[in-house]
Design a protein around this motif. Structure first.
Motif, short mmCIF file in Angstrom:
data_model
loop_
_atom_site.label_atom_id
_atom_site.label_comp_id
_atom_site.label_asym_id
_atom_site.label_seq_id
_atom_site.Cartn_x
_atom_site.Cartn_y
_atom_site.Cartn_z
N SER A 1 -2.88 78.98 6.03
CA SER A 1 -4.31 79.35 5.99
C SER A 1 -5.22 78.12 6.10
O SER A 1 -6.43 78.24 6.32
CB SER A 1 -4.62 80.06 4.66
N ALA A 2 -4.63 76.93 5.96
CA ALA A 2 -5.41 75.70 5.76
C ALA A 2 -5.98 75.10 7.05
O ALA A 2 -6.65 74.09 7.03
CB ALA A 2 -4.56 74.65 5.06
N THR A 3 -5.68 75.75 8.19
CA THR A 3 -6.21 75.24 9.47
C THR A 3 -7.58 75.86 9.78
O THR A 3 -8.16 75.59 10.81
CB THR A 3 -5.25 75.62 10.62
N LEU B 1 -9.05 82.52 0.44
CA LEU B 1 -8.36 81.57 1.33
C LEU B 1 -7.46 82.31 2.32
O LEU B 1 -7.49 82.05 3.52
CB LEU B 1 -7.51 80.61 0.48
N TYR C 1 -13.17 70.78 1.88
CA TYR C 1 -13.28 72.21 1.62
C TYR C 1 -14.61 72.81 2.08
O TYR C 1 -14.77 74.02 2.16
CB TYR C 1 -13.00 72.53 0.15
N TRP D 1 -0.58 78.69 1.68
CA TRP D 1 -1.74 77.80 1.73
C TRP D 1 -1.78 77.09 3.08
O TRP D 1 -2.79 77.15 3.81
CB TRP D 1 -1.71 76.81 0.56
N HIS D 2 -0.68 76.45 3.50
CA HIS D 2 -0.71 75.70 4.76
C HIS D 2 -0.97 76.60 5.96
O HIS D 2 -1.62 76.22 6.92
CB HIS D 2 0.58 74.90 4.96
N LEU E 1 -5.12 69.54 8.03
CA LEU E 1 -4.57 69.58 6.67
C LEU E 1 -5.11 68.40 5.87
O LEU E 1 -5.44 67.37 6.44
CB LEU E 1 -3.04 69.53 6.71
#
Ligand code: HEM
Ligand code: 2NZ
Length: 290
Positions: free
Chosen positions: A51-53, A266, A155, A48-49, A141
């Protein structure tokens, strides 16, 4: 920024299943990690992290470049604890040096999710490592203190709608918060390494009390030792989110298929895959026992 998927030359499903198996076997042999929680949850969090940028406005960030391998990205205070996951995966990368870091981090999450009883999750290879100059600045983040409008706005940067956000946050049935990592504490029950729709049942059925924790952060606590972050609890405070919380609490199959879809979305956000790249579906260790 254009991210064209280029699958590792000549590698087949069997090659990637071998990597899946190496990760899954290592998870089994190191099951004592984090007081018996095991590495599954922190591997899902790393996927997740990494991909979270992502930012839809310029197609920057996301899992493609494997930039979480750089200290500049991994040192974000909001990623504290994920060094456990990257250290876990280092020997896997040494064993398969041809695998890109973006593929490694996302495959690690898919492997963990399936080994924890989660849905079969199609995965496509082809992320290509990019250099340190492509590491996005910190600040992409999410913070745990946010309310419902914060979560919705956050989101929106991915182009995810309310249904997708609620499904995705169901991942918080896995693992724990750690005071030394995030300044949040709990849960203290034991089955935090089995994937299910229970996160939603917990939200709806438990009596939640907002309390200051040992790090002076406000969190929601319920009897039986479970907790929720403010961003978790936002899902029952907002009527549009609440509708999906109820749907998933009532229907585990719907949650599993919707989580699978948004998790894939994601992990692949911002990447152009050629339609000829067939998504791979891996067998779990259990399914491969003779
Ligand atoms: C509003 C968005 C989110 C916020 C604010 C958030 C925040 C957090 C925090 C504070 C922790 C505790 C870290 C620690 O103390 O070790 C955590 C853990 C975790 N998060 Fe999230 N998260 C979010 C979204 C997600 C998503 C989208 C996923 C996966 C799809 C995810 C998967 C996890 C997992 C599996 C853990 C447990 C890790 C462990 O047990 O070490 N989170 N999250
Ligand atoms: C069981 C449960 O819902 C615990 N929980 C609730 N929110 C969480 C965030 C990260 C890790 C675990 C979390």
């Amino acid at each position: 920024t254009l991210h064209i998927a280029r699958p590792e030359k000549g590698k087949t499903l069997a090659d990637f299943q071998n990597i899946y198996n190496s990760i899954a076997e290592k998870m089994k042999s190191e099951s004592a990690y984090d007081d018996g929680t095991g590495y599954g949850p922190v591997l899902v969090r790393l996927s997740w992290h990494s991909s979270a940028t992502y930012d839809k406005n310029d197609n920057s960030g996301g899992s493609y470049g494997g930039t979480f391998r750089f200290k500049k990205e991994a040192s974000d205070v909001l990623s504290k604890g994920l060094e456990n996951a990257t250290k876990f995966l280092d020997p896997i990368h040494s064993e398969y040096p041809w695998l890109s870091h973006g593929d490694l981090y996302t495959l690690g999450g898919v492997t963990a999710l399936q080994e924890l009883g989660g849905p079969k999750t199609p995965w496509r290879p082809g992320r290509v490592d990019t250099g340190p100059e492509t590491v996005p600045a910190h600040g992409r983040l999410p913070i745990p203190e946010g309310n419902a409008s914060y979560v919705r706005n956050y989101y929106d940067r991915f182009g995810f709608n309310d249904q997708e956000v609620v499904a995705l946050l169901g991942a918080h049935i896995l693992g724990k918060t750690h005071l030394k990592n995030s300044g949040y504490d709990g849960p203290w029950d034991d089955d935090t390494n089995i994937f299910s729709n229970e996160f939603f049942g917990n939200l709806l059925e438990r009596k939640w009390t907002l309390e200051k924790n040992a790090a002076s952060n406000m969190q929601y606590n319920a009897k039986g030792g479970i907790m929720m972050l403010p961003t978790d609890y936002a899902l029952v405070q907002d009527p549009k989110y609440l509708k999906y919380v109820k749907k998933y609490a009532d229907d585990q199959d719907a949650f599993f298929s919707d989580f699978r879809d948004i998790y894939v979305k994601l992990l692949e956000r911002g990447i152009s895959f050629d339609d000829s790249i067939e998504p791979l579906v891996f067998k779990t260790l259990k399914e491969q026992l003779k």
